[in-house]
Design an enzyme around this catalytic site. Structure first.
Site, PDB file in Angstrom:
ATOM      1  N   ASP A 386       0.848  -1.181   0.000  1.00 58.96           N
ATOM      2  CA  ASP A 386       0.000   0.000   0.000  1.00 58.96           C
ATOM      3  C   ASP A 386       0.893   1.244   0.000  1.00 58.96           C
ATOM      4  O   ASP A 386       1.852   1.309   0.764  1.00 58.96           O
ATOM      5  CB  ASP A 386      -0.888  -0.008   1.257  1.00 58.96           C
ATOM      6  CG  ASP A 386      -2.107   0.890   1.133  1.00 58.96           C
ATOM      7  OD1 ASP A 386      -1.967   2.003   0.601  1.00 58.96           O
ATOM      8  OD2 ASP A 386      -3.193   0.497   1.597  1.00 58.96           O
ATOM      9  N   ARG A 388      -0.782   4.427  -0.018  1.00 59.91           N
ATOM     10  CA  ARG A 388      -1.750   5.505   0.233  1.00 59.91           C
ATOM     11  C   ARG A 388      -1.445   6.229   1.539  1.00 59.91           C
ATOM     12  O   ARG A 388      -2.355   6.662   2.241  1.00 59.91           O
ATOM     13  CB  ARG A 388      -3.170   4.948   0.307  1.00 59.91           C
ATOM     14  CG  ARG A 388      -3.737   4.414  -0.974  1.00 59.91           C
ATOM     15  CD  ARG A 388      -5.071   3.752  -0.721  1.00 59.91           C
ATOM     16  NE  ARG A 388      -4.927   2.604   0.178  1.00 59.91           N
ATOM     17  CZ  ARG A 388      -5.951   1.897   0.648  1.00 59.91           C
ATOM     18  NH1 ARG A 388      -7.190   2.252   0.346  1.00 59.91           N
ATOM     19  NH2 ARG A 388      -5.745   0.857   1.424  1.00 59.91           N
TER      20      ARG A 388
END
Length: 528
Positions: A386, A388
């Protein structure tokens, strides 16, 4: 001055002819410069407008027939307009100037419109856009008010957007009147939203039209703001726990040297990155958002084009989004406000191509698309689970003046309420299963990042089990088992449930078989 080869003779419509081997000296029209204000001014916010206008330098207009290199601080003519990020008075804070007309006075690296700036270049190259064109902004001012709020002057709360980005014509009218090309980075408007899920909720009786928030036909009325990212690099570096130099070098390196000024212009602290922005959707009266006593429902949603737009059922993205919209409408009808913040972070900010490669890996792996290996497949393809990072995520909430969220539509683990405010300590204290540390931490930090910036979250609203598509059971089972909070409906998920949950099978075939067929077809076409 820099001497550069000029090839304007290739353009038959050019009024200026040059030999293709000639040397052009970059020129610009330079008017007498007014005395520049310091980066940190002690002038009172109540200073007269006339005095402020007198302090505005005269714009130096760049001739776009030539190339001007302002890539170093000590280059002749380089004199960026001072900007004092975090100052509550916009006239002292200064405008963000990142247009091509004032290259010597530009105080930001990058370009407006994010990745779409490339299309602007194409439009100029194709002769469809006059590079000297100045936008007419007279009728573009916001249709409803946002701010100002005390958070606007705190870099620890806002460092990834320009809080004055929607007020360009109001607070920087003096610059515009003097001829500066300054573009808004935020646009504020209103719209009607028409979703089939909302109409279904009306038909089922879950939503009742009131003619104000929700119309009889199922349309909801929203206020919305589109926001381009504007980064204040010193604070961005602080949030990520690195030096500003390291941040600049990392971005420069991973963009293949796209922005050399990140390295050569340490005097410029503002960066407009070539990434997607975000959109804020508001149901109800926006003026109620800062009031802690008035109910506020919120979802922070990351883009998923396949699900959000086209209804792909491999994930819970659209169901979660439409569920949040339904809850926002209900809250607005009760006299509160509902907010959905939609970030352009496709595929966990890894991109849609990477996401689809992960889908193929999930479906082709031994044993099929299993919840047990859900997180590992992303790391196998992308090297990380990830990207983000939630350090910048709360900024639009502070832009709206949010200090309390009564209903937060999210799967982040509520246990983080008990965690230390230190993100480093969180990494140590959270018990993780298997190899999902990073991805789980990122989701937990969506909640943690919000509360650590001073915003209180009161309740968590779960997604109803009946809204989760069959093929998305892999995703939600894996997430809940590894610590995501999906509510009481999923409390039964254990290791046995994790191992037996498998997604839909496709006739993908093995990669080796596909490769063999592709090679055979290529050879056949060549022979023919």
């Amino acid at each position: 001055f820099f001497l550069l080869p000029v090839h304007a003779a290739e353009d038959p419509n050019s009024k200026t002819k040059h030999n293709s081997n000639s040397i052009g000296i970059f020129t610009m029209s330079i008017a007498p410069r007014a005395a520049k204000k310091p980066r940190t001014s002690k002038s009172p916010p109540s200073a007269l407008i006339s005095a402020i206008n007198d302090d505005i330098p005269v714009p130096e207009t760049t001739s776009l027939d030539y190339v001007n290199l302002t890539s170093h601080t000590d280059t002749f003519g380089v004199d960026p307009i001072p900007i004092s990020w975090g100052h509550p008075d916009p006239s002292i804070r200064g405008p963000v100037i990142c247009t091509v007309r004032h290259s010597s006075q530009r105080n930001a690296i990058g370009a407006h419109s994010g990745s779409y700036c490339i299309y602007t270049g194409l439009a100029v190259a194709a002769g469809k856009l006059n590079p000297d064109y100045l936008p007419n902004l007279k009728l573009t001012s916001p249709v409803f008010n946002i701010g100002p709020h005390s958070s606007w002057s705190d870099p620890k709360k806002i460092a990834s957007i320009d809080p004055f980005g929607h007020l360009t014509t109001d607070v920087y009218g003096g610059y515009l009147n003097k001829g500066f090309d300054i573009r808004p980075t935020i646009a504020v408007t209103k719209a009607h939203i028409d979703l089939p899920e909302t109409r279904e909720a009306v038909a089922a009786g879950r939503l009742v039209p009131d003619g104000k928030i929700l119309l009889a036909g199922g349309q909801s009325i929203v206020s919305k703001a589109a926001i381009e990212p504007v980064w204040y690099l010193p604070e961005i570096a602080r949030r990520f726990g690195c030096t500003e130099t390291m941040l600049r070098q990392s971005i420069f390196r991973m963009t293949n040297g796209m922005y050399p000024e990140l390295i050569t212009r340490p005097d410029i602290k503002i960066f407009l990155p070539p990434i997607g922005g975000l959109t804020i959707y508001i149901w109800g009266d926006p003026d109620t958002i800062p009031d802690e006593d008035i109910e506020l429902t919120c979802r922070v949603h990351d883009e998923c084009n396949g699900s959000d737009v086209f209804g792909s059922d491999i994930c819970t993205c659209r169901p979660y989004l439409t569920h949040a919209i339904e809850e926002c409408i209900k809250t607005a009808q009760r006299g509160g406000a509902g907010v959905v913040i939609y970030f352009r972070k496709e595929g966990r900010s890894l991109g849609e191509v990477t996401k689809y490669l992960v889908y193929n890996t999930r479906k082709r792996q031994e044993g099929g698309d299993s919840a047990e290996n859900y997180f590992n497949c992303t790391e196998q393809v992308a090297g990380v689970q990830d990207t983000r990072f939630q350090a910048l995520m709360p900024d639009p909430l502070h832009f709206l003046g949010v200090t309390r969220i009564h209903n937060f539509i999210s799967m982040s683990d509520m246990k983080v309420r008990e965690m230390s405010n230190s993100l480093l300590k969180c990494c140590v204290l959270i018990p993780f299963r298997q190899n999902i540390t990073f991805c789980f931490l990122c989701n937990v930090l969506k909640y943690n990042a919000i509360v650590n910036t001073g915003i209180e979250i009161v309740n968590r609203v779960e997604i109803p089990k009946e809204l989760v598509p069959d093929d998305a059971q892999v995703e939600i089972t894996a997430k809940v088992y590894h610590g995501y909070n999906a509510g009481k409906a999923y409390q039964h998920i254990d290791e046995k449930e994790l191992k037996k949950t498998v997604g839909r099978e496709y006739a993908y075939g093995k990669p080796e078989e596909k490769k063999k067929n592709v090679v055979e077809n290529v050879v056949k076409n060549v022979v023919e």
